[in-house]
Design a protein around this motif. Structure first.
Motif, short mmCIF file in Angstrom:
data_model
loop_
_atom_site.label_atom_id
_atom_site.label_comp_id
_atom_site.label_asym_id
_atom_site.label_seq_id
_atom_site.Cartn_x
_atom_site.Cartn_y
_atom_site.Cartn_z
N THR A 1 0.82 -1.21 0.00
CA THR A 1 0.00 0.00 0.00
C THR A 1 0.86 1.26 0.00
O THR A 1 0.52 2.25 -0.65
N MET A 2 1.98 1.22 0.69
CA MET A 2 2.87 2.38 0.71
C MET A 2 3.37 2.71 -0.69
O MET A 2 3.39 3.87 -1.09
N THR A 3 3.75 1.67 -1.43
CA THR A 3 4.23 1.89 -2.80
C THR A 3 3.11 2.44 -3.69
O THR A 3 3.29 3.44 -4.40
N LEU A 4 1.94 1.82 -3.65
CA LEU A 4 0.83 2.27 -4.49
C LEU A 4 0.37 3.68 -4.12
O LEU A 4 -0.11 4.43 -4.98
N SER A 5 0.53 4.04 -2.85
CA SER A 5 0.06 5.36 -2.40
C SER A 5 1.07 6.46 -2.69
O SER A 5 0.76 7.64 -2.50
N GLY A 6 2.24 6.09 -3.15
CA GLY A 6 3.27 7.10 -3.39
C GLY A 6 3.54 7.41 -4.85
O GLY A 6 4.50 8.12 -5.17
N ILE A 7 2.69 6.89 -5.76
CA ILE A 7 2.96 7.08 -7.19
C ILE A 7 1.86 7.86 -7.90
O ILE A 7 1.82 7.90 -9.12
N GLY A 8 0.98 8.49 -7.13
CA GLY A 8 -0.01 9.39 -7.72
C GLY A 8 -1.12 8.73 -8.50
O GLY A 8 -1.63 9.32 -9.47
N LEU A 9 -1.53 7.53 -8.11
CA LEU A 9 -2.63 6.86 -8.80
C LEU A 9 -3.95 7.56 -8.50
O LEU A 9 -4.16 8.07 -7.39
N PRO A 10 -4.89 7.57 -9.46
CA PRO A 10 -6.24 8.04 -9.15
C PRO A 10 -6.83 7.20 -8.02
O PRO A 10 -6.54 5.99 -7.92
N ASP A 11 -7.64 7.81 -7.18
CA ASP A 11 -8.16 7.11 -6.01
C ASP A 11 -8.88 5.82 -6.37
O ASP A 11 -8.73 4.80 -5.70
N GLU A 12 -9.67 5.85 -7.44
CA GLU A 12 -10.44 4.66 -7.82
C GLU A 12 -9.52 3.53 -8.25
O GLU A 12 -9.72 2.37 -7.88
N THR A 13 -8.50 3.85 -9.04
CA THR A 13 -7.54 2.84 -9.49
C THR A 13 -6.78 2.26 -8.30
O THR A 13 -6.59 1.04 -8.18
N HIS A 14 -6.35 3.14 -7.42
CA HIS A 14 -5.64 2.76 -6.20
C HIS A 14 -6.48 1.78 -5.38
O HIS A 14 -6.01 0.72 -4.95
N ARG A 15 -7.75 2.11 -5.20
CA ARG A 15 -8.64 1.26 -4.40
C ARG A 15 -8.86 -0.10 -5.06
O ARG A 15 -8.83 -1.14 -4.40
N LYS A 16 -9.07 -0.09 -6.38
CA LYS A 16 -9.34 -1.34 -7.09
C LYS A 16 -8.13 -2.28 -7.05
O LYS A 16 -8.29 -3.50 -6.93
N TYR A 17 -6.94 -1.74 -7.16
CA TYR A 17 -5.74 -2.57 -7.07
C TYR A 17 -5.67 -3.28 -5.72
O TYR A 17 -5.41 -4.49 -5.64
N ILE A 18 -5.89 -2.53 -4.64
CA ILE A 18 -5.78 -3.12 -3.30
C ILE A 18 -6.90 -4.13 -3.08
O ILE A 18 -6.67 -5.22 -2.52
N GLU A 19 -8.10 -3.81 -3.52
CA GLU A 19 -9.21 -4.75 -3.38
C GLU A 19 -8.93 -6.05 -4.14
O GLU A 19 -9.22 -7.14 -3.65
#
Length: 448
Positions: A228-246
């Motif tokens: 999550t730290m990596t995904l949260s540090g690269i400027g992903l759109p919130d929806e994309t970020h959430r879908k990846y983690i889900e």
């Protein structure tokens, strides 16, 4: 890697000795006072036992288990030393409370093997990082690039061979290694357009998170935290970020201890970064664990209720602090304009590097109804004012000059800077954490 064969030989020997119904933990640790505590971890620390100091030793009793399980010994959670126990009849810890990281476990084969595994994993990460730096330097030299990439591929393959060997003889260690096996994009990511998609989809490729044995593995928490730290540090759109983690958690049985640790790791980073996806993942946690762990779910429910007023769509709570002249300035007095509340400090390098672009955006949109309020986490007035003048920050500024104890930063849950909050003309939060191109794009949308 010449040392790999020796490490493998060490790890593949398994655990010896008959198992009793109870295991004794003897903590011969100096300087801890009259009481020491034993914890387990399931996404948060839970106290399991307390032991009194008697004859210079603290004694704990735990149930024997077929595989070693993780426990933690210390005065408090933050300074507890991890250990594996359950398969050896007795385990002795020796050290000093003032330096828990230096505690040793003489005679414990399983803990010695675990430490060897951690050393090997750290070595692999360091070598991978070194190869990646070499690849960057060789970007213009095809021959050199290919040579380095071949060495990187060999390192990846050695890791896979080690993982395969451990699966057969040491399942616990194989699960730990699986959570720490991320192979190079150059050699294993051909089916993906970019490394972001490869990382997001393949990070947990080798870990079968449906396996119930992961229920007892705190490494699940650490791995999802890193992910999550990596995904949260690269400027992903919130929806994309959430879908990846889900998607990463999709195969974990909902409501299981593994699910709890994964969600806890995710939530810890999202909370730390004030990420917009904190609330949806926290609500998932509350739904899944309100009956199984009502205390932690209730605490998170209270936190979510408080934070919702600070998230997008909520009205930003009012505050007042002294401006550069010492006069109290209220947030509500600036309504009527699109307002960027910018948490920063003179000593914050990233903040100062962002300032030139913020200045450009201010001049571009100030006549269209854009304004800025800087909230400084400085403690030195002269340095605060000097940075304002040096960087040409000709907008509103406030600070109580209490550093990280700034009342507004605490009120809004700001624990890292730079951090921004964009408000509409009525004082409602449009977004938090916008910087650089993301901030520029949002302002362009608003003022088009």
């Amino acid at each position: 890697m010449k040392g790999l064969g020796l490490v493998l030989l060490f790890l593949l020997t398994g655990w010896a000795g008959a198992r009793s119904q109870q295991v004794t933990l003897r903590a011969e640790i100096e300087g801890c006072g009259p009481m020491l505590r034993l914890f387990v971890f399931d996404g948060s620390f839970k106290e399991l036992q307390r032991a009194k100091l008697e004859n210079n030793v603290y004694v704990f009793k735990i149930e024997a288990s077929k595989e070693p399980r993780f426990y933690y010994v210390g005065q408090v959670e933050a300074n507890a030393v991890p250990l594996l126990a359950g398969t050896e009849p007795e385990l002795t810890l020796r050290g000093n409370c003032g330096m828990m990281k230096g505690v040793t476990m003489p005679g414990s084969k399983v803990n010695a093997e675990y430490n060897a595994l951690k050393v090997e994993m750290d070595r692999h990460k360091a070598q991978t990082a070194d190869f990646m730096r070499q690849l960057q330097r060789a970007a213009g030299d095809y021959t050199k690039f290919q040579s380095v990439n071949e060495e990187l591929k060999k390192l990846d393959d050695r890791r896979l061979a080690m993982l395969d060997s451990l699966k057969k003889v040491n399942p616990l260690f194989s699960r730990i290694l699986a959570l720490n096996t991320y192979l190079s994009f150059n050699n294993y990511g051909n089916e993906y357009e970019d490394e972001i998609a490869y990382f997001a989809n393949e990070y947990f490729k080798y870990a079968d998170l449906k396996d119930e044995a992961y229920n007892y593995l705190p490494w699940v928490y650490e791995s999802f935290k890193s992910y999550t730290m990596t995904l949260s540090g690269i400027g992903l759109p919130d929806e994309t970020h959430r879908k990846y983690i889900e998607a990463a958690m999709w195969k974990i049985p909902k409501g299981s201890p593994t699910h709890k640790m994964a969600l806890s790791g995710v939530i810890s980073i999202l909370k730390q970064r004030n990420h917009a996806n904190y609330v949806p993942f926290a609500e998932t946690y509350i739904e899944a664990f309100s009956s199984k762990d009502p205390a932690s779910a209730a605490a998170m429910q209270q936190e979510v209720a408080q934070l919702k007023s600070f998230m997008a769509g909520g009205a930003a709570p009012d505050f007042a602090q002294p401006d550069t002249s010492g006069v109290e300035l209220k947030l509500s007095s600036l309504r009527g304009k699109v307002l960027l509340v910018d948490f920063w400090a003179s000593w914050c390098g990233p903040c100062r590097r962002d300032n030139p672009q913020v200045v450009q955006l201010y001049h571009k949109y100030k006549d269209k109804g854009f304004d800025i309020l800087g909230v400084s986490l400085d403690s030195n007035r002269d340095k605060w004012l000097g940075a304002i003048a040096s960087d040409g920050l000709i907008w509103h500024h406030v600070s109580d000059l209490k550093g990280w104890s700034n009342a507004v930063a605490q009120q809004y849950g700001v624990n890292s800077i730079p951090h921004t909050m964009l408000l509409d003309r009525e004082g409602k939060i449009i977004a938090r954490g916008l910087r650089g191109p993301a901030l520029e794009q949002k302002l362009a949308e608003i003022f088009r």
